[in-house]
Design an enzyme around this catalytic site. Structure first.
Site, PDB file in Angstrom:
ATOM      1  N   ARG A   3       5.162  -3.064  17.342  1.00  0.00           N
ATOM      2  CA  ARG A   3       5.942  -2.905  16.296  1.00  0.00           C
ATOM      3  C   ARG A   3       6.372  -4.054  15.705  1.00  0.00           C
ATOM      4  NH1 ARG A   3       7.613   2.046  14.559  1.00  0.00           N
ATOM      5  NH2 ARG A   3       7.191   2.910  16.700  1.00  0.00           N
ATOM      6  N   LYS A  14       2.255   4.608   1.550  1.00  0.00           N
ATOM      7  CA  LYS A  14       2.404   5.166   2.896  1.00  0.00           C
ATOM      8  C   LYS A  14       2.112   6.590   2.721  1.00  0.00           C
ATOM      9  CE  LYS A  14       5.418   4.993   6.977  1.00  0.00           C
ATOM     10  NZ  LYS A  14       5.050   6.441   7.375  1.00  0.00           N
ATOM     11  N   GLU A  51       0.985  -1.295  -0.009  1.00  0.00           N
ATOM     12  CA  GLU A  51      -0.160  -0.079  -0.075  1.00  0.00           C
ATOM     13  C   GLU A  51       0.864   1.181  -0.026  1.00  0.00           C
ATOM     14  OE1 GLU A  51      -2.174  -0.225   3.672  1.00  0.00           O
ATOM     15  OE2 GLU A  51      -2.980  -2.336   2.959  1.00  0.00           O
ATOM     16  N   ARG A  78      -3.009   9.311  16.834  1.00  0.00           N
ATOM     17  CA  ARG A  78      -1.946   8.090  17.377  1.00  0.00           C
ATOM     18  C   ARG A  78      -1.823   8.132  18.577  1.00  0.00           C
ATOM     19  NH1 ARG A  78       3.432   7.643  17.650  1.00  0.00           N
ATOM     20  NH2 ARG A  78       4.312   5.968  16.710  1.00  0.00           N
ATOM     21  N   LYS A 136       7.858  -0.606   6.734  1.00  0.00           N
ATOM     22  CA  LYS A 136       7.761   0.533   5.856  1.00  0.00           C
ATOM     23  C   LYS A 136       8.847   0.935   5.256  1.00  0.00           C
ATOM     24  CE  LYS A 136       9.173   2.844  10.138  1.00  0.00           C
ATOM     25  NZ  LYS A 136       8.647   3.873  11.474  1.00  0.00           N
ATOM     26  N   GLU A 181      -5.522   6.843   7.782  1.00  0.00           N
ATOM     27  CA  GLU A 181      -4.638   7.949   7.626  1.00  0.00           C
ATOM     28  C   GLU A 181      -5.426   9.141   7.264  1.00  0.00           C
ATOM     29  OE1 GLU A 181      -1.573   7.027   8.864  1.00  0.00           O
ATOM     30  OE2 GLU A 181      -0.339   8.655   8.301  1.00  0.00           O
ATOM     31  N   ARG A 205      -2.232   9.405  11.675  1.00  0.00           N
ATOM     32  CA  ARG A 205      -2.836   8.327  11.825  1.00  0.00           C
ATOM     33  C   ARG A 205      -4.223   8.453  12.765  1.00  0.00           C
ATOM     34  NH1 ARG A 205      -0.562   3.144  12.806  1.00  0.00           N
ATOM     35  NH2 ARG A 205      -2.193   1.432  12.746  1.00  0.00           N
TER      36      ARG A 205
HETATM   37  P1  AMP Z   1       6.291   5.714  11.125  1.00  0.00           P
HETATM   38  O1  AMP Z   1       5.429   6.755  11.702  1.00  0.00           O
HETATM   39  O2  AMP Z   1       7.189   6.423  10.294  1.00  0.00           O
HETATM   40  O3  AMP Z   1       6.755   4.764  12.110  1.00  0.00           O
HETATM   41  O4  AMP Z   1       5.203   5.130  10.031  1.00  0.00           O
HETATM   42  C1  AMP Z   1       4.229   4.152  10.586  1.00  0.00           C
HETATM   43  C2  AMP Z   1       2.922   5.129  10.128  1.00  0.00           C
HETATM   44  O5  AMP Z   1       2.747   5.159   8.728  1.00  0.00           O
HETATM   45  C3  AMP Z   1       1.826   4.501  10.617  1.00  0.00           C
HETATM   46  O6  AMP Z   1       1.556   4.887  11.926  1.00  0.00           O
HETATM   47  C4  AMP Z   1       0.629   5.008   9.825  1.00  0.00           C
HETATM   48  O7  AMP Z   1       0.286   6.437  10.421  1.00  0.00           O
HETATM   49  C5  AMP Z   1       1.431   5.593   8.553  1.00  0.00           C
HETATM   50  N1  AMP Z   1       1.065   5.008   7.603  1.00  0.00           N
HETATM   51  C6  AMP Z   1       0.615   5.446   6.292  1.00  0.00           C
HETATM   52  N2  AMP Z   1       0.025   5.070   5.219  1.00  0.00           N
HETATM   53  C7  AMP Z   1      -0.128   3.659   5.814  1.00  0.00           C
HETATM   54  C8  AMP Z   1      -0.415   2.452   5.411  1.00  0.00           C
HETATM   55  N3  AMP Z   1      -1.092   2.413   4.263  1.00  0.00           N
HETATM   56  N4  AMP Z   1      -0.768   1.590   6.395  1.00  0.00           N
HETATM   57  C9  AMP Z   1      -0.168   1.611   7.799  1.00  0.00           C
HETATM   58  N5  AMP Z   1       0.262   2.868   8.068  1.00  0.00           N
HETATM   59  C10 AMP Z   1       0.339   3.963   7.313  1.00  0.00           C
END
Ligand code: AMP
Length: 554
Positions: free
Chosen positions: A412, A250, A248, A270, A418, A299, A255
């Site tokens: 996590r 990102k 998907e 979040r 990611k 999101e 969130r």
């Molecule tokens: P990070 O904040 O860098 O740890 O990345 C994880 C965050 O990416 C998640 O908490 C979501 O807020 C965001 N995110 C964006 N797109 C997606 C998606 N398709 N699936 C899951 N999380 C996503």
């Protein structure tokens, strides 16, 4: 009834214990003896450094200013002396302890402070709003200080400022409950995942044991911790690790967890803050386009002319308490849903593939409400193409998800990976700053940053002064003004409340800061208002990124 003095004694002994096992044992012994449900509930919350669960709409709303004033009123010691002491001790809790110890009037027939009494006063404080509420809060707090012993004052101050610093993390609370009531830690943790309230979990464990915990379920309008993602080393590695792979975009947003049940919509950030009131257009769209009785995960992004606007705009919307309708026009939002955890019943144990089917059946897509597109592929070239499309559309990269995996709240893990376009940034606590020069002397111009050690202590790693627009500095100055703890010339010390995401050219070893590291050319990316201070990056992560520089992985 539990005396607050007993609780303060427990805290003091915990501060002196460094072993996690010993801390756990000490807490388990203490809570195992508590007979009253409310005392148990409050003790667990207070030990975790909270007066209300993190997701609750209730909050004390007490800043440093009120604490200073309440200390002054209750002890008769003037503000300058209080500030000097804080400068000397560098800790508000210890300073309050000393101030209360020096207090000029001591009443002989002081009533003993109990945990229940504290709760009553906290509830009264959190119910106050509007004109005169600051004054009333100050009076209520000063009355508490009057009935405090010095050691109680230390922990009362830390508790209201959400800075217990006992090194009692969620793991210790979980294990202490498990040990006190003879239940496996996994069962306690599972109950917590679905209720987000260790106080409630402890009371259930005490009254109904293991079975009661197993019966605790996700309930609409009480948020569930969100599943988190790990960094993917590479596309190739992800393909190797995950058989049933869903890709998907990102999205570059923030969130949200959306609950729609019993005619009501609740939206949590979040950090599990309730942000429903700030998002009226999304609430009404959900009511008309989403099936009732669901909890969805997704999101929120801000869009203008089909392009995502910088993520700060979304947070600006989240923070907004007044003039919301003007903001709805100015910063249009949309939501991409990508998961679902409740559908009339808890569905976190279903595989993602099945949860997604239910999601598709629950949401009628519109301009504003979308379901994130998912590509099922293990072909690295195809994944690279999706990645490029996402980045070209202004998003961060891709998420690589195991379609066979359960939804694991708050964890996590390898089931969500990611892959981002930019170098790993750091999320650091803003602990200090400096006022600008000349014409800009009314604006803050640089900010000191710190990472955390395992006890939650802040270790400085650098100072950021670039990457800000004028508008950013104006907004940040207003945001940080109430957090000023001390000022000396241009230098400011902040109460640690906010996190900045920063990029940098390099991490260097340096004796200049207590962390032992220094960021070279740090650049402000954004305010991570969606992260609490406890979620900032640790010294371990800084050290790991430092090492990775030599492996060419950053
Ligand atoms: P990070 O904040 O860098 O740890 O990345 C994880 C965050 O990416 C998640 O908490 C979501 O807020 C965001 N995110 C964006 N797109 C997606 C998606 N398709 N699936 C899951 N999380 C996503």
């Amino acid at each position: 009834m539990l005396a607050f003095a007993e609780f303060a004694d427990l805290c003091e002994s915990l501060e002196q214990i460094s072993s996690t096992l010993e801390k756990t044992a000490r807490i388990a012994a203490f809570i195992g003896e508590i007979e009253d449900d409310d005392d148990l509930y409050n003790t667990i919350l207070f030990l975790s450094g909270r007066v209300y669960p993190e997701w609750s709409e209730r909050d004390l709303g007490i800043g440093i200013g009120i604490v200073y004033e309440a200390l002054r009123i209750s002890t008769g010691i003037d503000r300058r002396e209080i500030e000097n002491l804080i400068r000397e001790k560098g800790d508000l809790g210890l300073s309050a302890e000393e101030i209360v110890g020096k207090k000029k009037q001591t009443s002989l027939f002081q009533e003993e402070l109990t945990v229940k009494k504290l709760r009553e006063v906290f509830d009264e404080i959190s119910n106050l709003s509007g004109e005169g509420s600051q004054k009333r809060k100050t009076i209520l707090l000063s009355e508490l200080y009057i009935s405090c012993t010095p050691i109680e004052a230390r922990y009362l101050t830390r508790l209201i400022l959400k800075e217990m610093r006992l090194g009692v993390g969620e793991g210790i609370v979980r294990d202490a409950i498990a040990r006190a009531f003879g239940i496996e830690s996994e069962v306690v943790e599972r109950a917590y995942m679905v209720t987000n309230d260790y106080g409630k979990v402890a009371v259930s464990a005490k009254n109904g044991g293991r079975d009661a915990l197993l019966n605790m379920k996700i309930t609409p309008h009480i948020p569930v911790k969100m599943m988190l993602a790990q960094v993917a080393e590479s596309i190739e590695e992800a393909v190797e690790d995950i058989d049933n792979l869903g890709v998907e975009w990102k999205f570059d947003g923030t969130r949200v967890q959306v609950h729609y049940a019993n005619g009501k919509v609740s939206i949590f950030s979040r950090r599990l803050e309730n942000v429903t009131n700030a998002l009226p257009e999304i609430v009404s769209e959900i009511k008309s386009r989403v099936k009732e009785g669901v909890i969805l995960d997704g999101e929120v992004i801000a869009v203008r002319d089909g392009k995502p606007m910088p993520f700060q705009h979304v947070l600006r919307r989240f923070r907004r308490k007044h003039g919301i309708s003007a903001m709805v026009e100015k910063i249009p939002l949309m939501v991409y849903f990508y998961d679902m955890i409740y559908d009339g019943e808890e569905i976190i144990d279903l595989p993602l593939e099945k949860r997604r089917e239910r999601l598709i059946n629950s949401v009628g897509e519109t301009e504003m409400l979308r379901i994130a597109k998912q590509y099922v592929t293990r072909d690295p070239d195809e994944i690279r193409k999706i990645f490029d499309e996402a980045v070209n559309a202004g998003h961060e990269g891709v998420m690589l998800k195991n379609l066979d995996s359960k939804y694991i709240p708050g964890k996590r893990g390898k089931n969500w990976l990611k892959l981002k376009a930019t170098m790993e940034t750091l999320d650091l606590v803003v602990v200090g700053g400096e006022w600008g020069e000349g014409k800009r002397s009314n604006l803050m111009s640089s900010f000191e940053l710190a990472c955390l050690d395992e006890y939650g202590n802040m270790l400085k790693v650098g100072k950021v002064a670039t990457g800000f627009t004028d508008e950013d500095l104006e907004e940040l100055t207003e945001l940080f003004r109430p957090e000023i703890e001390l000022q000396e010339g241009k230098r400011i010390v902040f109460h640690p409340r906010y996190v900045f995401e920063v990029a940098y050219q390099e991490i260097q070893k340096s004796p200049k800061y207590e962390s032992g590291y220094a960021l070279r050319f740090p650049r402000f990316i954004r305010l991570r208002d969606d992260k609490s201070v406890e979620e900032a990056d640790t010294i371990e992560r800084v050290a790991r990124l430092y090492e990775m520089q030599f492996k060419g992985k950053v």
